[in-house]
Design a protein around this motif. Structure first.
Motif, PDB file in Angstrom:
ATOM      1  N   ARG A 237       0.826  -1.219   0.000  1.00  0.00           N
ATOM      2  CA  ARG A 237       0.000   0.000   0.000  1.00  0.00           C
ATOM      3  C   ARG A 237       0.859   1.266   0.000  1.00  0.00           C
ATOM      4  O   ARG A 237       0.317   2.366   0.048  1.00  0.00           O
ATOM      5  CB  ARG A 237      -0.927   0.002   1.214  1.00  0.00           C
ATOM      6  CG  ARG A 237      -1.949  -1.122   1.205  1.00  0.00           C
ATOM      7  CD  ARG A 237      -2.838  -1.039   2.436  1.00  0.00           C
ATOM      8  NE  ARG A 237      -3.907  -2.020   2.410  1.00  0.00           N
ATOM      9  CZ  ARG A 237      -3.792  -3.255   2.860  1.00  0.00           C
ATOM     10  NH1 ARG A 237      -2.635  -3.663   3.374  1.00  0.00           N
ATOM     11  NH2 ARG A 237      -4.801  -4.112   2.804  1.00  0.00           N
ATOM     12  N   ASN A 238       2.168   1.086  -0.016  1.00  0.00           N
ATOM     13  CA  ASN A 238       3.093   2.215   0.042  1.00  0.00           C
ATOM     14  C   ASN A 238       2.749   3.124   1.221  1.00  0.00           C
ATOM     15  O   ASN A 238       2.633   4.348   1.097  1.00  0.00           O
ATOM     16  CB  ASN A 238       3.083   3.011  -1.265  1.00  0.00           C
ATOM     17  CG  ASN A 238       4.208   4.035  -1.321  1.00  0.00           C
ATOM     18  OD1 ASN A 238       5.263   3.833  -0.733  1.00  0.00           O
ATOM     19  ND2 ASN A 238       3.984   5.137  -2.016  1.00  0.00           N
ATOM     20  N   SER A 239       2.571   2.492   2.383  1.00  0.00           N
ATOM     21  CA  SER A 239       2.138   3.214   3.579  1.00  0.00           C
ATOM     22  C   SER A 239       3.140   2.990   4.703  1.00  0.00           C
ATOM     23  O   SER A 239       3.529   1.856   4.982  1.00  0.00           O
ATOM     24  CB  SER A 239       0.755   2.727   4.007  1.00  0.00           C
ATOM     25  OG  SER A 239       0.369   3.252   5.244  1.00  0.00           O
ATOM     26  N   ARG A 240       3.550   4.100   5.345  1.00  0.00           N
ATOM     27  CA  ARG A 240       4.469   4.005   6.477  1.00  0.00           C
ATOM     28  C   ARG A 240       3.976   4.889   7.618  1.00  0.00           C
ATOM     29  O   ARG A 240       3.583   6.035   7.397  1.00  0.00           O
ATOM     30  CB  ARG A 240       5.881   4.437   6.092  1.00  0.00           C
ATOM     31  CG  ARG A 240       6.646   3.450   5.246  1.00  0.00           C
ATOM     32  CD  ARG A 240       8.137   3.770   5.262  1.00  0.00           C
ATOM     33  NE  ARG A 240       8.423   5.121   4.790  1.00  0.00           N
ATOM     34  CZ  ARG A 240       9.456   5.848   5.219  1.00  0.00           C
ATOM     35  NH1 ARG A 240      10.268   5.392   6.149  1.00  0.00           N
ATOM     36  NH2 ARG A 240       9.661   7.059   4.719  1.00  0.00           N
ATOM     37  N   CYS A 241       3.978   4.366   8.819  1.00  0.00           N
ATOM     38  CA  CYS A 241       3.600   5.168   9.975  1.00  0.00           C
ATOM     39  C   CYS A 241       4.244   4.609  11.247  1.00  0.00           C
ATOM     40  O   CYS A 241       4.685   3.460  11.288  1.00  0.00           O
ATOM     41  CB  CYS A 241       2.083   5.248  10.130  1.00  0.00           C
ATOM     42  SG  CYS A 241       1.245   3.678  10.055  1.00  0.00           S
ATOM     43  N   LYS A 242       4.282   5.442  12.259  1.00  0.00           N
ATOM     44  CA  LYS A 242       4.886   5.066  13.533  1.00  0.00           C
ATOM     45  C   LYS A 242       3.998   5.547  14.669  1.00  0.00           C
ATOM     46  O   LYS A 242       3.554   6.684  14.684  1.00  0.00           O
ATOM     47  CB  LYS A 242       6.287   5.680  13.674  1.00  0.00           C
ATOM     48  CG  LYS A 242       6.980   5.292  14.979  1.00  0.00           C
ATOM     49  CD  LYS A 242       8.399   5.850  15.042  1.00  0.00           C
ATOM     50  CE  LYS A 242       8.409   7.333  15.282  1.00  0.00           C
ATOM     51  NZ  LYS A 242       9.785   7.856  15.516  1.00  0.00           N
ATOM     52  N   ASN A 243       3.747   4.647  15.612  1.00  0.00           N
ATOM     53  CA  ASN A 243       3.010   4.997  16.822  1.00  0.00           C
ATOM     54  C   ASN A 243       3.952   4.984  18.014  1.00  0.00           C
ATOM     55  O   ASN A 243       4.747   4.046  18.178  1.00  0.00           O
ATOM     56  CB  ASN A 243       1.872   3.999  17.087  1.00  0.00           C
ATOM     57  CG  ASN A 243       0.631   4.337  16.304  1.00  0.00           C
ATOM     58  OD1 ASN A 243       0.621   5.262  15.500  1.00  0.00           O
ATOM     59  ND2 ASN A 243      -0.433   3.572  16.510  1.00  0.00           N
ATOM     60  N   THR A 244       3.853   6.017  18.851  1.00  0.00           N
ATOM     61  CA  THR A 244       4.601   6.070  20.092  1.00  0.00           C
ATOM     62  C   THR A 244       3.599   6.098  21.242  1.00  0.00           C
ATOM     63  O   THR A 244       2.640   6.878  21.221  1.00  0.00           O
ATOM     64  CB  THR A 244       5.495   7.326  20.149  1.00  0.00           C
ATOM     65  OG1 THR A 244       6.328   7.358  18.986  1.00  0.00           O
ATOM     66  CG2 THR A 244       6.376   7.296  21.385  1.00  0.00           C
ATOM     67  N   PHE A 245       3.817   5.227  22.247  1.00  0.00           N
ATOM     68  CA  PHE A 245       2.857   5.053  23.329  1.00  0.00           C
ATOM     69  C   PHE A 245       3.431   5.594  24.635  1.00  0.00           C
ATOM     70  O   PHE A 245       4.594   5.368  24.962  1.00  0.00           O
ATOM     71  CB  PHE A 245       2.508   3.569  23.497  1.00  0.00           C
ATOM     72  CG  PHE A 245       2.015   2.931  22.228  1.00  0.00           C
ATOM     73  CD1 PHE A 245       0.680   3.001  21.871  1.00  0.00           C
ATOM     74  CD2 PHE A 245       2.891   2.279  21.382  1.00  0.00           C
ATOM     75  CE1 PHE A 245       0.227   2.432  20.692  1.00  0.00           C
ATOM     76  CE2 PHE A 245       2.452   1.699  20.197  1.00  0.00           C
ATOM     77  CZ  PHE A 245       1.116   1.777  19.852  1.00  0.00           C
ATOM     78  N   TYR A 246       2.574   6.284  25.394  1.00  0.00           N
ATOM     79  CA  TYR A 246       2.962   6.852  26.677  1.00  0.00           C
ATOM     80  C   TYR A 246       2.023   6.315  27.757  1.00  0.00           C
ATOM     81  O   TYR A 246       0.824   6.113  27.508  1.00  0.00           O
ATOM     82  CB  TYR A 246       2.891   8.375  26.636  1.00  0.00           C
ATOM     83  CG  TYR A 246       3.824   8.996  25.622  1.00  0.00           C
ATOM     84  CD1 TYR A 246       5.114   9.376  25.967  1.00  0.00           C
ATOM     85  CD2 TYR A 246       3.403   9.185  24.300  1.00  0.00           C
ATOM     86  CE1 TYR A 246       5.976   9.941  25.032  1.00  0.00           C
ATOM     87  CE2 TYR A 246       4.261   9.743  23.357  1.00  0.00           C
ATOM     88  CZ  TYR A 246       5.538  10.114  23.730  1.00  0.00           C
ATOM     89  OH  TYR A 246       6.383  10.665  22.789  1.00  0.00           O
ATOM     90  N   TYR A 247       2.580   6.102  28.946  1.00  0.00           N
ATOM     91  CA  TYR A 247       1.819   5.515  30.047  1.00  0.00           C
ATOM     92  C   TYR A 247       1.891   6.424  31.268  1.00  0.00           C
ATOM     93  O   TYR A 247       2.863   7.161  31.461  1.00  0.00           O
ATOM     94  CB  TYR A 247       2.377   4.125  30.389  1.00  0.00           C
ATOM     95  CG  TYR A 247       2.361   3.181  29.209  1.00  0.00           C
ATOM     96  CD1 TYR A 247       1.277   2.351  28.972  1.00  0.00           C
ATOM     97  CD2 TYR A 247       3.425   3.140  28.313  1.00  0.00           C
ATOM     98  CE1 TYR A 247       1.251   1.499  27.878  1.00  0.00           C
ATOM     99  CE2 TYR A 247       3.413   2.286  27.210  1.00  0.00           C
ATOM    100  CZ  TYR A 247       2.322   1.480  26.998  1.00  0.00           C
ATOM    101  OH  TYR A 247       2.301   0.642  25.906  1.00  0.00           O
TER     102      TYR A 247
END
Length: 274
Positions: A237-247
């Motif tokens: 899908r030519n898709s790139r993403c990044k998730n960053t999680f905080y607690y």
């Protein structure tokens, strides 16, 4: 980690994560100790879905996006759907019911969960209702997931519907770490995902039936085994993403930052606990 979250945790590692799936992994004991009764997702200052908890810290109801009919007979979109949770006496999730205001009292979808004597999830049955507008009839889709173990390790997941059979096999190294996921749909050639590790980072690389690399992700965990970063590159899908999680200070998910490399947009989602 809750026993019924182990399989979800493996699936998170090969599929991009949703806010709800991460909240599902909040420990009930932490929810109970903090006497939390509700969690609300907030995006761009707007309250979205809500989760409600019982006195033991287990989810009892979630809202989801769907339509309802207002007093004037108009369709209104919002978080009006409700998912209800049911547990056995030792805290295993045994039923979810998704109730749509437009279809009450018939559930939009029902999921039943079954366990063995070791409290391992061995079967999930899903029954979903579809309204056929043109014929004014109701159709029912039933699917089953069966899970197989070798002692404590999940080794196979079998998905069965009226049209498809998908077999997923999990292989482990000598340290009982997952190192290969093989998915075979019907009679097609298998799609393989290699899993490998470097310090606190787990990498996944998926290959199509011709051996071409089609999907990459990595996840980084903190010292409490919680995911703090997840990167996904879907080459098809030519898709790139990044998730960053905080607690927060008691280990509950408090914020997700999502960066989309295609649009260069950064999205923030926060969670209110009450």
């Amino acid at each position: 980690m809750k026993k019924n979250s182990i399989i979800a945790f493996i699936l998170i590692s090969i599929n991009f994560v949703s806010a709800q799936s991460m909240l599902d992994m909040n420990e009930p004991l932490a929810i109970k100790k903090a006497q939390i009764t509700r969690c609300t997702e907030v995006c761009n200052g707007e309250d979205l879905f809500k989760m409600y908890y019982d006195t033991n810290g287990f989810q009892i109801r979630n809202s989801f996006f769907c339509s309802k009919v207002d007093t004037n007979g108009n369709f209104v979109d919002g978080y009006y759907g409700n998912t209800y949770f049911k547990y056995d006496k030792i805290g295993n999730l045994i039923e979810k019911k998704f109730m749509d205001p437009l279809k009450d009292p018939i559930p939009l979808k029902t999921i039943n969960y079954f366990y063995n004597n070791e409290n391992q999830l061995i079967k999930k049955e899903v029954c979903q209702i579809f309204n056929k507008v043109l014929t004014n009839t109701i159709d029912t889709l039933k699917v089953v997931n069966q899970y197989f173990y070798s002692k404590t390790l999940l080794i196979k997941d079998l998905f069965i519907s009226s049209n498809d059979t998908v077999e997923t096999n999990y292989s482990y190294d000598n340290s009982n770490q997952l190192n290969l996921i093989t998915i075979k749909e019907n009679n097609n050639l298998p799609i393989k995902t290699n899993v490998f590790y470097s310090g606190d980072t787990t990498f996944h690389k998926k290959f199509d039936t011709d051996g071409n690399e089609i999907y990459i992700n990595y996840q980084i965990k903190d010292d409490k085994n919680k995911i703090k970063e997840l990167y996904v590159w879907d080459k098809l899908r030519n898709s790139r993403c990044k998730n960053t999680f905080y607690y927060n200070e008691i280990g509950l998910l408090s914020k997700i930052e999502e960066f989309n490399y295609n649009s260069t947009q950064l999205k923030y989602t926060t969670f209110k606990y009450e």
